[in-house]
Design an enzyme around this catalytic site. Structure first.
Site, mmCIF file in Angstrom:
data_model
loop_
_atom_site.group_PDB
_atom_site.id
_atom_site.type_symbol
_atom_site.label_atom_id
_atom_site.label_comp_id
_atom_site.label_asym_id
_atom_site.label_seq_id
_atom_site.Cartn_x
_atom_site.Cartn_y
_atom_site.Cartn_z
ATOM 1 N N ASP A 133 0.838 -1.195 0.000
ATOM 2 C CA ASP A 133 0.000 0.000 0.000
ATOM 3 C C ASP A 133 0.884 1.260 0.000
ATOM 4 O O ASP A 133 1.865 1.337 0.747
ATOM 5 C CB ASP A 133 -0.870 -0.040 1.269
ATOM 6 C CG ASP A 133 -1.960 1.000 1.278
ATOM 7 O OD1 ASP A 133 -2.828 0.944 0.398
ATOM 8 O OD2 ASP A 133 -1.931 1.872 2.173
ATOM 9 N N GLU A 164 14.676 -13.808 1.695
ATOM 10 C CA GLU A 164 15.052 -14.795 2.723
ATOM 11 C C GLU A 164 14.260 -16.089 2.524
ATOM 12 O O GLU A 164 14.588 -17.126 3.091
ATOM 13 C CB GLU A 164 14.732 -14.255 4.130
ATOM 14 C CG GLU A 164 15.580 -13.091 4.565
ATOM 15 C CD GLU A 164 15.017 -12.420 5.828
ATOM 16 O OE1 GLU A 164 14.171 -13.026 6.531
ATOM 17 O OE2 GLU A 164 15.422 -11.274 6.099
HETATM 18 C C1 NOJ Z 1 -4.461 2.922 -0.922
HETATM 19 C C2 NOJ Z 1 -5.549 1.917 -0.763
HETATM 20 O O1 NOJ Z 1 -5.743 1.247 -1.980
HETATM 21 C C3 NOJ Z 1 -6.776 2.688 -0.310
HETATM 22 O O2 NOJ Z 1 -7.946 1.906 -0.335
HETATM 23 C C4 NOJ Z 1 -6.497 3.237 1.067
HETATM 24 O O3 NOJ Z 1 -7.571 4.052 1.467
HETATM 25 C C5 NOJ Z 1 -5.201 4.051 1.091
HETATM 26 N N1 NOJ Z 1 -4.136 3.455 0.349
HETATM 27 C C6 NOJ Z 1 -4.725 4.239 2.507
HETATM 28 O O4 NOJ Z 1 -4.223 3.034 3.000
#
Ligand code: NOJ
Length: 502
Positions: free
Chosen positions: A199, A239
């Site tokens: 993310d 790893e």
């Molecule tokens: C990107 C994710 O895809 C989204 O759904 C989220 O709200 C934000 N990052 C924050 O984690």
């Protein structure tokens, strides 16, 4: 060196809340996913990526993690996660989890410790500033223009949150944070997951001086330290055996800025390309984007292509249903790893979410409505009350209804995935765009003499096929009765060209 599995894979994104609900509470869960995994296998995909399943207060539906090494009770238990991974592997599907390293929930015990007092041992695990006013001009990424800072009553200091105030940013300049997050990766790798979608990967590096964002220079993301941190994550994956995958959500809208994340060979294996995802419906624009990214990655680096995910209006809504079929052919015939989002294979448009049913802070409910499996109440998704309204077209677009109908989106996707699987030129071949009429994007994929021509008509009226198509054999069309010499409105066609002479 053998080709890693993810180079020839198609990845299918599951949004767990909306895939299948086994316990009738109206929210999808891990048992539901496990029971429905055969759908993904039958579609012909090779891997699933699950949006977050961890313990979470759900302020951002799982992207606010309160415990990285436990499953949220709404989704099930660790045992359910193990069972899901085992079943997926039995079916020949790899499993990617969503790793959320930029921030945690404000209810994570780390943040509780950090916020308690200035001298707390974990104070520096988050980003604190003691200024009188807002520390700088960074704003929340949720498009509401609000500052990315909240003043915490416990000490009167400000903490940084790139997203909601309930999602405080971890401080990756603190080595203990990096070490703790590496251990999170190891926890799941030991449980057998095949990799992670990372993310907001580009936000792991920020200006440690917290300088203001300036025109042309962001200080809150894409800072050079990000590359060192992603290399650290890559070393953790290495790893473990089995080509564990790191695919980053690198939300930079410039392909030249994106490429360095995947070309060095020691950072991300793949990165989602949001410049591509957000393009308007234009043959010229798509061709220019793909040509540019090809050039940027030719020497090293493997593209990933997607047009849908849980944060964006679906292609069938953005572009229209017929064009979404053309988009499917595009994503599944380019050089690179395609990522599909649950429901795109059904040709789903965005759902209808009336104001009283809105639950997301950023307007993303419509693309997250439950998957329709069967006609009838709850659409086979739940026997309870679904957390978001089921799709208004559920009766017509349910998996059980589309199955076997050659004109359906589902059968188009199945055909495309089967074709990709059976065709080395589509999996591994080179890419070269070819001269075509305005509104037509056409390219040749070639591998060991096998050559395929893909021709996509972006216009709502017929357009001529490129010259290369003369005498070529029809492999696939989005239309039932493709015409000789020309593409119909919104038609995509795949043709086999004569073998190239050695
Ligand atoms: C990107 C994710 O895809 C989204 O759904 C989220 O709200 C934000 N990052 C924050 O984690």
């Amino acid at each position: 060196m053998s080709v890693p599995w993810w180079r020839s894979a198609v990845v299918y994104q599951i949004y767990p809340r909306s895939f299948a609900d086994a316990d009738a509470d109206g929210v999808g869960d891990l048992r539901g996913i496990t029971e429905r995994l055969e759908h993904v296998r039958d579609l012909g995909a090779d891997a699933v990526w699950l949006s977050p399943i961890y313990r979470s207060p759900m302020a951002d539906f799982g992207y606010d993690v309160a415990d990285h090494t436990d499953v949220d009770p709404i989704f099930g238990s660790l045992a359910d996660a193990d069972a899901l991974i085992a079943r997926a592997h039995e079916l020949g599907l790899r499993v990617l989890l969503d790793f959320v390293p930029n921030h945690t929930s404000d209810l994570h015990p780390w943040f509780a410790e950090s916020r308690a007092r200035r001298a707390a041992p974990k104070r520096d695990w988050y980003v604190w500033r003691g200024d009188d006013g807002v520390p700088n001009n960074w704003i929340s990424q949720f498009g509401d223009g609000r500052p990315a800072w909240t003043r915490d009553p416990a000490t009167g200091d400000w903490y940084l949150h790139s997203f909601l105030p309930e999602q405080p940013d971890l401080n990756w300049d603190e080595p203990a944070v990096e070490a703790a997050m590496h251990d999170v990766l190891r926890f799941w790798l030991r449980r057998g997951v095949d990799g992670f979608r990372i993310d907001v990967a580009h936000r792991l590096g920020k200006d440690p001086e917290l300088g203001d964002n300036e025109p042309g220079r962001r200080h809150d993301e894409d800072w050079p330290s990000v590359h060192v941190r992603l290399a650290g994550i890559r070393r953790v994956l290495e790893e473990f055996d089995g080509d564990r995958l790191a695919v980053g959500e690198v939300y930079l809208l410039d392909q030249r800025a994106l490429a360095p994340y995947i070309t060095s060979g020691d950072e991300l294996h793949l990165a989602h390309n949001f410049f591509f995802l957000r393009l308007p419906w234009s043959a010229e624009r798509f061709r220019a984007a793909v040509d540019e990214f090809e050039l940027l990655t030719r020497a090293g680096g493997w593209p990933a292509w997607c047009m849908n995910n849980h944060d964006h209006s679906r292609t069938a809504t953005r572009y229209g249903r017929d064009r979404a079929r053309v988009a499917a052919v595009l994503v599944l015939t380019l050089r690179g790893t395609p990522f599909l989002f649950q429901g795109e294979e059904l040709g789903l448009t965005d759902g209808a979410v009336p104001p009283e049913a809105i639950v997301d802070v950023d307007g993303r409910d419509p693309e997250r409505v439950p998957i329709p499996w069967e006609p009838g109440a709850g659409a086979g998704f739940t026997t309870g009350r679904a957390w978001l309204p089921v799709h208004p077209d559920a009766e017509r677009l349910a998996v059980a209804v589309q199955q076997g109908d050659p004109a359906s989106a589902l059968e188009l996707y199945r055909t495309l995935l089967a074709l990709r699987r059976a065709t080395p030129a589509l999996q591994h071949g080179s890419y070269r765009s070819v001269h075509a009429a305005p509104d037509v994007f056409a390219y040749v994929r070639e591998h060991e003499g096998e050559r395929l021509l893909v021709a996509l008509n972006f216009a709502p009226f017929p357009r001529p096929l490129p010259a290369e198509a003369d005498g070529a054999r029809l492999v696939l069309s989005t239309h039932a009765e493709p015409r000789a010499g020309e593409l119909a409105a919104d038609e995509a066609r795949v043709l086999e060209l004569g073998r190239a002479r050695g």
